[in-house]
Design a protein around this motif. Structure first.
Motif, PDB file in Angstrom:
ATOM      1  N   ARG A 154       0.691  -1.147  -0.149  1.00  0.00           N
ATOM      2  CA  ARG A 154       0.132  -0.192   0.126  1.00  0.00           C
ATOM      3  C   ARG A 154       0.895   1.374  -0.118  1.00  0.00           C
ATOM      4  NH1 ARG A 154      -3.876  -2.219   4.752  1.00  0.00           N
ATOM      5  NH2 ARG A 154      -1.668  -3.049   4.986  1.00  0.00           N
ATOM      6  N   TRP A 155       2.115   1.251   0.551  1.00  0.00           N
ATOM      7  CA  TRP A 155       2.593   2.421   0.949  1.00  0.00           C
ATOM      8  C   TRP A 155       4.117   2.277   0.157  1.00  0.00           C
ATOM      9  CZ3 TRP A 155      -0.871   5.375   2.638  1.00  0.00           C
ATOM     10  CH2 TRP A 155      -1.824   4.634   3.305  1.00  0.00           C
ATOM     11  N   SER A 156       4.639   1.365  -0.456  1.00  0.00           N
ATOM     12  CA  SER A 156       6.014   1.144  -0.516  1.00  0.00           C
ATOM     13  C   SER A 156       6.461   1.159  -1.954  1.00  0.00           C
ATOM     14  CB  SER A 156       6.450  -0.203   0.032  1.00  0.00           C
ATOM     15  OG  SER A 156       6.276  -0.154   1.512  1.00  0.00           O
ATOM     16  N   GLY A 157       5.531   1.584  -2.990  1.00  0.00           N
ATOM     17  CA  GLY A 157       5.910   1.603  -4.194  1.00  0.00           C
ATOM     18  C   GLY A 157       5.743   0.357  -4.906  1.00  0.00           C
ATOM     19  N   PHE A 158       6.710  -0.122  -5.932  1.00  0.00           N
ATOM     20  CA  PHE A 158       6.730  -1.299  -6.731  1.00  0.00           C
ATOM     21  C   PHE A 158       7.134  -2.361  -5.761  1.00  0.00           C
ATOM     22  CE2 PHE A 158       7.017   2.368  -9.467  1.00  0.00           C
ATOM     23  CZ  PHE A 158       5.977   2.151 -10.508  1.00  0.00           C
ATOM     24  N   ALA A 159       6.352  -2.700  -4.881  1.00  0.00           N
ATOM     25  CA  ALA A 159       6.659  -3.992  -4.150  1.00  0.00           C
ATOM     26  C   ALA A 159       5.458  -4.724  -3.790  1.00  0.00           C
ATOM     27  CB  ALA A 159       7.230  -3.500  -2.744  1.00  0.00           C
ATOM     28  N   ALA A 160       5.305  -6.081  -3.402  1.00  0.00           N
ATOM     29  CA  ALA A 160       3.997  -6.779  -2.989  1.00  0.00           C
ATOM     30  C   ALA A 160       4.756  -7.006  -1.445  1.00  0.00           C
ATOM     31  CB  ALA A 160       4.007  -7.934  -3.984  1.00  0.00           C
ATOM     32  N   TRP A 161       3.545  -7.471  -0.802  1.00  0.00           N
ATOM     33  CA  TRP A 161       4.039  -7.931   0.525  1.00  0.00           C
ATOM     34  C   TRP A 161       3.219  -9.238   1.094  1.00  0.00           C
ATOM     35  CZ3 TRP A 161       1.149  -6.447   5.448  1.00  0.00           C
ATOM     36  CH2 TRP A 161      -0.089  -5.892   4.997  1.00  0.00           C
ATOM     37  N   VAL A 162       3.756 -10.007   1.910  1.00  0.00           N
ATOM     38  CA  VAL A 162       3.098 -10.969   2.551  1.00  0.00           C
ATOM     39  C   VAL A 162       2.648 -10.794   4.195  1.00  0.00           C
ATOM     40  CG1 VAL A 162       3.140 -13.596   3.021  1.00  0.00           C
ATOM     41  CG2 VAL A 162       4.437 -12.382   0.945  1.00  0.00           C
ATOM     42  N   PRO A 163       1.499 -10.437   4.544  1.00  0.00           N
ATOM     43  CA  PRO A 163       1.206 -10.137   5.828  1.00  0.00           C
ATOM     44  C   PRO A 163       1.175 -11.336   6.624  1.00  0.00           C
ATOM     45  CG  PRO A 163      -0.907  -9.984   4.311  1.00  0.00           C
ATOM     46  CD  PRO A 163       0.277 -10.462   3.452  1.00  0.00           C
ATOM     47  N   LEU A 164       2.130 -11.369   7.648  1.00  0.00           N
ATOM     48  CA  LEU A 164       2.017 -12.340   8.928  1.00  0.00           C
ATOM     49  C   LEU A 164       1.329 -11.909  10.009  1.00  0.00           C
ATOM     50  CD1 LEU A 164       4.710 -12.830   6.946  1.00  0.00           C
ATOM     51  CD2 LEU A 164       5.471 -14.227   8.786  1.00  0.00           C
ATOM     52  N   GLY A 165       0.593 -10.754  10.119  1.00  0.00           N
ATOM     53  CA  GLY A 165      -0.059 -10.442  11.300  1.00  0.00           C
ATOM     54  C   GLY A 165       0.436  -9.626  12.295  1.00  0.00           C
ATOM     55  N   PHE A 166      -0.403  -8.919  13.238  1.00  0.00           N
ATOM     56  CA  PHE A 166       0.161  -8.274  14.337  1.00  0.00           C
ATOM     57  C   PHE A 166       0.517  -9.262  15.090  1.00  0.00           C
ATOM     58  CE2 PHE A 166      -1.884  -4.709  12.246  1.00  0.00           C
ATOM     59  CZ  PHE A 166      -1.063  -3.918  12.490  1.00  0.00           C
ATOM     60  N   ARG A 167       1.752  -9.398  15.598  1.00  0.00           N
ATOM     61  CA  ARG A 167       1.954 -10.654  16.498  1.00  0.00           C
ATOM     62  C   ARG A 167       3.589 -10.098  17.538  1.00  0.00           C
ATOM     63  NH1 ARG A 167       3.730 -15.481  12.593  1.00  0.00           N
ATOM     64  NH2 ARG A 167       4.741 -16.243  14.183  1.00  0.00           N
ATOM     65  N   ASP A 168       3.621 -10.640  18.576  1.00  0.00           N
ATOM     66  CA  ASP A 168       4.464  -9.891  19.440  1.00  0.00           C
ATOM     67  C   ASP A 168       5.487 -11.166  19.759  1.00  0.00           C
ATOM     68  OD1 ASP A 168       3.029 -11.445  21.230  1.00  0.00           O
ATOM     69  OD2 ASP A 168       2.773  -9.938  22.515  1.00  0.00           O
ATOM     70  N   ASP A 169       5.599 -12.312  18.998  1.00  0.00           N
ATOM     71  CA  ASP A 169       6.543 -13.309  19.317  1.00  0.00           C
ATOM     72  C   ASP A 169       7.413 -13.463  18.433  1.00  0.00           C
ATOM     73  OD1 ASP A 169       4.655 -14.248  16.996  1.00  0.00           O
ATOM     74  OD2 ASP A 169       4.928 -16.303  17.533  1.00  0.00           O
ATOM     75  N   VAL A 170       7.844 -12.214  17.339  1.00  0.00           N
ATOM     76  CA  VAL A 170       8.692 -12.083  16.511  1.00  0.00           C
ATOM     77  C   VAL A 170       9.851 -11.342  17.242  1.00  0.00           C
ATOM     78  CG1 VAL A 170       9.660 -11.505  14.245  1.00  0.00           C
ATOM     79  CG2 VAL A 170       7.513 -12.596  14.434  1.00  0.00           C
ATOM     80  N   LYS A 171      10.960 -11.923  17.737  1.00  0.00           N
ATOM     81  CA  LYS A 171      12.075 -11.023  18.158  1.00  0.00           C
ATOM     82  C   LYS A 171      13.191 -11.081  17.241  1.00  0.00           C
ATOM     83  CE  LYS A 171       9.426 -10.338  21.832  1.00  0.00           C
ATOM     84  NZ  LYS A 171       8.287  -9.363  21.604  1.00  0.00           N
ATOM     85  N   LEU A 172      13.659  -9.968  16.544  1.00  0.00           N
ATOM     86  CA  LEU A 172      14.729 -10.046  15.603  1.00  0.00           C
ATOM     87  C   LEU A 172      15.277  -8.718  15.749  1.00  0.00           C
ATOM     88  CD1 LEU A 172      13.435 -11.357  12.244  1.00  0.00           C
ATOM     89  CD2 LEU A 172      15.076 -12.441  13.723  1.00  0.00           C
ATOM     90  N   PRO A 173      16.679  -8.820  15.705  1.00  0.00           N
ATOM     91  CA  PRO A 173      17.651  -7.528  15.899  1.00  0.00           C
ATOM     92  C   PRO A 173      17.752  -7.012  14.354  1.00  0.00           C
ATOM     93  CG  PRO A 173      19.048  -9.298  15.627  1.00  0.00           C
ATOM     94  CD  PRO A 173      17.632  -9.795  15.890  1.00  0.00           C
TER      95      PRO A 173
END
Length: 140
Positions: free
Chosen positions: A44-63
């Motif tokens: 929706r906001w990023s130009g010429f890109a597609a996206w795969v939504p994984l949802g709002f979650r708080d279990d993904v901890k990445l630096p």
């Protein structure tokens, strides 16, 4: 263990290489999700890109690893959530990764190494035909 990932998006097929040296934690997390099936749709906001939504979650901890806001076509980003939902961004052309709240930086973890010539067709599909099935699997 293979560093190659098979990507099926609608009728299109790609092969991506995991960027395990630049984004080891992100690649390990992504591998733990495989095989992964979902939908890919126009960003929706990023130009010429597609996206795969994984949802709002708080279990993904990445630096932040190999993080960027301006990926090249075929340089997939994993966004671990925060300002926006967890997602995989699939750039198929000029991209500036953002959400309604402003710029985002995602971890560049996977680079398309086969099928790059089909990225524009992926864009056409998600723009004109809507969400497409997508599947990520490890290559043998």
């Amino acid at each position: 263990m293979s560093d190659l990932v098979s990507i099926s998006a609608g009728p299109l097929r790609f092969v991506g290489r995991l960027e395990k040296e630049a984004a080891p934690a992100t690649c390990a997390l992504f591998r733990s999700l495989l095989p992964y099936r979902s939908k890919v749709l126009q960003a929706r906001w990023s130009g010429f890109a597609a996206w795969v939504p994984l949802g709002f979650r708080d279990d993904v901890k990445l630096p932040p690893e190999n993080a960027t806001t301006i990926p090249g076509a075929g340089e997939l980003l994993f966004y671990p959530g925060g300002v926006s939902e967890v997602e995989i961004l699939v750039p198929y052309g000029a991209t500036y990764f953002a959400s309604v709240a402003g710029p985002l930086a995602g971890n560049h973890f996977l680079t398309v190494v086969e099928g790059r010539d089909q990225l524009a067709e992926l864009g056409r599909l998600v723009q004109w035909q809507g969400a497409q099935d997508i599947e990520f699997t490890l290559e043998p």
